[in-house]
Enzyme design. Sequence first.
Site: not given
Length: 255
Positions: A162, A166
Site C-alpha cells: 500500500y 501510494k
Amino acid sequence: MAYLDVFSLAGRTALVTGAGSGIGAAVAEAFAAAGAAVLVTDVDGAAAEAVAARITDAGGTAAHHLLDVRDRAAADAAAARAAGLGGDGVVHVLVNNAGAIAPALFGKLEEDAFRQIVEIHLMGAFSCSQAVLPFLPDDGTGRILNVTSAAGLVGTIGQANYGAAKAGIVGLTKSLAKELARRQVTVNALAPLAATPMTEGIRANEKLAAKTLERIPLGRWAEPAEIAASFVFLASDAASYVTGQVLPVDGGTVI
C-alpha cells in the site's frame, strides 16, 4: 466574481472512482451539491447505484457505472460515459480514489498481494487518467485529483504494498502536473484519513486504534464529509493556480 462563487462546480462533469462508499461516496455527493454532474463508479455496481440514487434524490445530477480500475477497456468506457453525462463531451474532473488493502508484514507479504494493491491504486490511477485525458478541457477547468496516503509519504508497518503504491501516486501526480500544465490542466493529490470501511479494521482493534489516535494531533478520526470539502476546493476555480501539490487532510498526522 463573488468569493464563494469560485467554489461552484456548476456546469462541470466529474468522474469519481471507488465512489460506492467512504471518501469516494462523500466526494461524489459533495461535487453534486456544488453543482457538478457526477459519474459514480465502483467495482461494486450496487453500491455505486445507491450513491447515485442518493444524489438524484437530493436534486443533483448523477449516473452510476460499474468499474474495475484495473481494466483499461472499462476505464475507457467510463470516461466516455462521463463525457456524455454533461452533454458537452467533456470531463472536467477525475478523482482517482479507488483503493483496497491487503496488509501483511513484509516477510510474509505475497507477491500477488503486492501486485494487486499496486495495480488497483497506481495502475488504476494511470489507466483512468489516460482514459480521461482526451476529454479534459484546455480552458483551465480540467482537474485530476489523486488519492495518496500518509503511508506513501512517511511509510507504514505491515502495508509495504500500500505504501509503495501510494508513494507512486505522488510521483505520478507531480509528473502529470508538469506535463499537463501546458494544457492548463491541474493535477494534485490528497492524503486523507477518515473513518471509512477501509480503516474499520484499525478502528475496531483497540490497540491499533489507540496507537493511530496518538499519531493524530487532533485526536480523532474525520468523517468522510469533512474530507470531501478539500476535494471540492481542488476541483474548483478556487484552486486554479494550484498544481503538483499533495494536501494531507489527516488531522495533522503528517506535519
